[in-house]
Scaffold this active site. Structure first.
Site, PDB file in Angstrom:
ATOM      1  N   SER A  13     -29.292  66.277  98.461  1.00 10.65           N
ATOM      2  CA  SER A  13     -28.768  67.540  98.970  1.00 10.65           C
ATOM      3  C   SER A  13     -28.123  67.320 100.320  1.00 10.65           C
ATOM      4  O   SER A  13     -28.354  66.308 100.983  1.00 10.65           O
ATOM      5  CB  SER A  13     -29.885  68.593  99.079  1.00 10.65           C
ATOM      6  OG  SER A  13     -30.835  68.206 100.058  1.00 10.65           O
ATOM      7  N   GLY A  14     -27.309  68.285 100.714  1.00  9.19           N
ATOM      8  CA  GLY A  14     -26.675  68.241 102.021  1.00  9.19           C
ATOM      9  C   GLY A  14     -26.907  69.548 102.745  1.00  9.19           C
ATOM     10  O   GLY A  14     -27.295  70.554 102.143  1.00  9.19           O
ATOM     11  N   ARG A  15     -26.674  69.524 104.045  1.00  8.76           N
ATOM     12  CA  ARG A  15     -26.862  70.735 104.827  1.00  8.76           C
ATOM     13  C   ARG A  15     -25.978  70.675 106.069  1.00  8.76           C
ATOM     14  O   ARG A  15     -25.647  69.578 106.554  1.00  8.76           O
ATOM     15  CB  ARG A  15     -28.325  70.903 105.252  1.00  8.76           C
ATOM     16  CG  ARG A  15     -28.859  69.753 106.047  1.00  8.76           C
ATOM     17  CD  ARG A  15     -30.342  69.500 105.849  1.00  8.76           C
ATOM     18  NE  ARG A  15     -30.705  69.238 104.482  1.00  8.76           N
ATOM     19  CZ  ARG A  15     -30.601  68.048 103.872  1.00  8.76           C
ATOM     20  NH1 ARG A  15     -30.083  67.017 104.528  1.00  8.76           N
ATOM     21  NH2 ARG A  15     -30.955  67.908 102.629  1.00  8.76           N
ATOM     22  N   ASP A 230     -28.493  58.386 108.303  1.00  6.50           N
ATOM     23  CA  ASP A 230     -29.410  59.515 108.474  1.00  6.50           C
ATOM     24  C   ASP A 230     -30.778  59.082 108.992  1.00  6.50           C
ATOM     25  O   ASP A 230     -31.424  59.814 109.758  1.00  6.50           O
ATOM     26  CB  ASP A 230     -29.538  60.331 107.182  1.00  6.50           C
ATOM     27  CG  ASP A 230     -29.916  59.516 105.959  1.00  6.50           C
ATOM     28  OD1 ASP A 230     -30.177  58.304 106.069  1.00  6.50           O
ATOM     29  OD2 ASP A 230     -29.939  60.104 104.853  1.00  6.50           O
ATOM     30  N   THR A 231     -31.228  57.879 108.619  1.00  6.93           N
ATOM     31  CA  THR A 231     -32.503  57.406 109.141  1.00  6.93           C
ATOM     32  C   THR A 231     -32.420  57.128 110.639  1.00  6.93           C
ATOM     33  O   THR A 231     -33.374  57.384 111.382  1.00  6.93           O
ATOM     34  CB  THR A 231     -32.964  56.149 108.404  1.00  6.93           C
ATOM     35  OG1 THR A 231     -32.960  56.401 107.004  1.00  6.93           O
ATOM     36  CG2 THR A 231     -34.370  55.752 108.819  1.00  6.93           C
ATOM     37  N   ASN A 289     -37.359  49.517 103.071  1.00  4.16           N
ATOM     38  CA  ASN A 289     -37.139  50.649 102.177  1.00  4.16           C
ATOM     39  C   ASN A 289     -38.236  50.677 101.130  1.00  4.16           C
ATOM     40  O   ASN A 289     -38.449  49.688 100.427  1.00  4.16           O
ATOM     41  CB  ASN A 289     -35.787  50.514 101.454  1.00  4.16           C
ATOM     42  CG  ASN A 289     -34.623  50.793 102.354  1.00  4.16           C
ATOM     43  OD1 ASN A 289     -34.644  50.475 103.528  1.00  4.16           O
ATOM     44  ND2 ASN A 289     -33.587  51.383 101.797  1.00  4.16           N
ATOM     45  N   GLY A 395     -38.293  65.485 104.870  1.00  5.51           N
ATOM     46  CA  GLY A 395     -38.880  66.413 103.915  1.00  5.51           C
ATOM     47  C   GLY A 395     -40.307  66.096 103.540  1.00  5.51           C
ATOM     48  O   GLY A 395     -41.113  67.002 103.260  1.00  5.51           O
TER      49      GLY A 395
END
Length: 473
Positions: A13-15, A230-231, A289, A395
């Site tokens: 997902s994106g935001r 993003d990390t 990871n 999340g």
């Protein structure tokens, strides 16, 4: 009070979030959230990047007037531009099978140690370098742009590569902190496709006139390079006090590791398959990871309209350690029928498959906690950095059952939050670039709702479960 739009693209997902600094606190609000649905065409799995761009523009309109915009996303994937600056086909998804066997072939030809001494990366079949070697359109490409850089290019017309994301490609020299043109040439890749590097906090440019006209009030905003992996943005927003902390950026993937001043490039680190990726202010994100909540997400997708809250509550009451899996087994990487693959894995390893959905969820969560424990202990041993607390951001910080299991498995307190760490780190790097923030982590500690989980003892049971895994692997 200035407002900063954080475009945060995840693998599912994106935001678009708006970050403000006001009265000594950071405030984050959601402007727009949207799904990220890959598309399979003629046997190849693609990202629908034009749909993502449309959603980003919708989110920027919803954000209203902002001073700046920053973009972060998942790592390794890219778009290729031709000589006229046009995209050559939709970017391919890292879960596509096109790179099968390439990593092994490259390691055999060049030697795994040489690759590790340059890039310092965990050996994963979808690293950018292996994708480029499988790329049929490479001879038509003038420029390679990783996903956040591609979006920023469409917004501004400026070409560049942000360093934290570049460090995930396998073509970035983690010691020299620049592209390794020699490695690219040795592999037969044209070094000219690698764009100029830029650091987080660097201005990229103002919006193209047509983009500004389309957006309306946000049209005067400047696009700023953030920690665009993003990390890296999430780790920037870890509310740590001091350096004796570990982090788990928990989402579709779990990125488990430490923040260090320099990379660890020893043979032992390579054999343990740890990665050295760039972080904010020249730090190294020393991590591995772990497959992450992808396994649970795929179970939920297979079950249809499953009640996650009820399943997590039932899983917390289910019989412990009935079955364990290695989340990093390649069988769990592709999409499709995850419950069936978990059952098949258990059968192949001499275990009784989980009996029902709650048992399957318990198996996944305990196996993730074991993977976190194993990875953190290795990171401490290989780096020599002691750890006193584990910060879970993203999340997965909402998953109380997994957070408590992680505290129990590691024997360390777990601080959960912030949930929107990547977007918050993204926005606060923008704010810092404008002199509005001095210490990002101190600001996050004062601003974000945090919850602490303390270990409840019982490490013997986790030791026994851990002892079963080597034979299973």
């Amino acid at each position: 009070m200035s407002a900063h739009a954080a475009v945060d693209l995840g693998a599912s997902s994106g935001r678009v979030m708006v970050v403000r600094v006001e009265d000594g606190r950071a405030r984050i609000t959601e402007a727009h959230r949207f799904p990220n649905r890959p598309v399979r065409v003629n046997g190849t799995l693609h990202w629908d990047v034009l749909a993502l761009y449309r959603e980003i523009l919708d989110g920027l309109r919803a954000a209203g007037p902002v001073e700046s915009v920053g973009v972060d996303s998942w790592a390794v994937d890219y778009g290729l531009l031709d000589g006229d600056g046009r995209l050559i086909g939709n970017p391919v998804h890292y879960r596509d099978r096109r790179t099968a066997g390439i990593m092994e072939d490259v390691s055999a030809r060049l030697g795994a140690d040489r690759l590790y001494q340059v890039g310092g990366l965990q050996f994963l079949p979808f690293n950018t370098v292996y994708q480029l070697l499988a790329e049929p359109a490479l001879d038509r490409a003038r420029t390679m742009l990783l996903i956040p850089d591609l979006i920023s290019y469409w917004l501004t017309g400026a070409v560049g590569a942000e360093a934290t994301n570049a460090s995930t490609t396998g073509l970035y020299d983690v010691r020299a902190r620049t592209w390794s043109s020699d490695l690219a040439r040795t592999l037969g890749l044209p070094p000219g496709i690698l764009p100029p590097l830029r650091a987080p906090g660097t201005p990229i440019g103002t919006l193209r006139p047509e983009v500004a006209a389309d957006l309306g009030p946000p049209g005067g905003a400047e696009v700023t390079a953030v920690a665009s992996h993003d990390t890296a943005s999430a780790v920037a927003a870890v509310p740590a006090d001091g350096d004796r902390f570990a982090y788990i950026s928990s989402g579709t993937w779990s990125l488990v590791g430490l923040e260090l001043p320099a990379p660890v490039l020893t043979k032992e680190s390579r054999l343990a398959n740890f990665t050295n990726e760039g972080g904010l202010d020249g730090t190294t994100r020393y991590l591995r990871n772990v497959m992450g909540l992808w396994i649970l997400q795929e179970c939920l997708r297979a079950w249809g309209e499953a009640d996650l809250t009820g399943l997590l509550a039932a899983a917390a009451r289910a019989r412990p350690f009935a079955a364990v899996i290695d989340p990093d087994d390649p069988v769990f990487l592709p999409p499709g029928d995850m419950p069936g693959r978990i059952a098949g894995y258990c059968e192949r390893t001499g275990q009784r498959p989980p009996d029902g959905r709650e048992a399957t969820v318990r198996c996944v969560l305990e196996s993730l906690a074991l993977a976190y424990r194993r990875t953190l202990r290795q990171a401490v041993r290989l780096s020599g950095r002691d750890v006193e607390v584990v910060h879970v951001v993203g999340g997965g910080a909402r998953n109380a059952t997994l957070c408590q299991m992680t505290a129990d498995a590691t024997g360390l307190p777990v601080v959960a939050g912030p949930v929107e760490a990547a977007a918050l780190g993204n926005g606060l790097v923008q704010a810092r670039a404008r002199g509005e923030v001095d210490d990002i982590r101190d600001l996050v500690r004062r601003s974000a709702p945090l919850r602490t989980y303390r270990p409840r003892g019982g490490e013997t049971a986790w030791d026994r479960a851990e002892s079963r895994l080597p034979a299973i692997r």
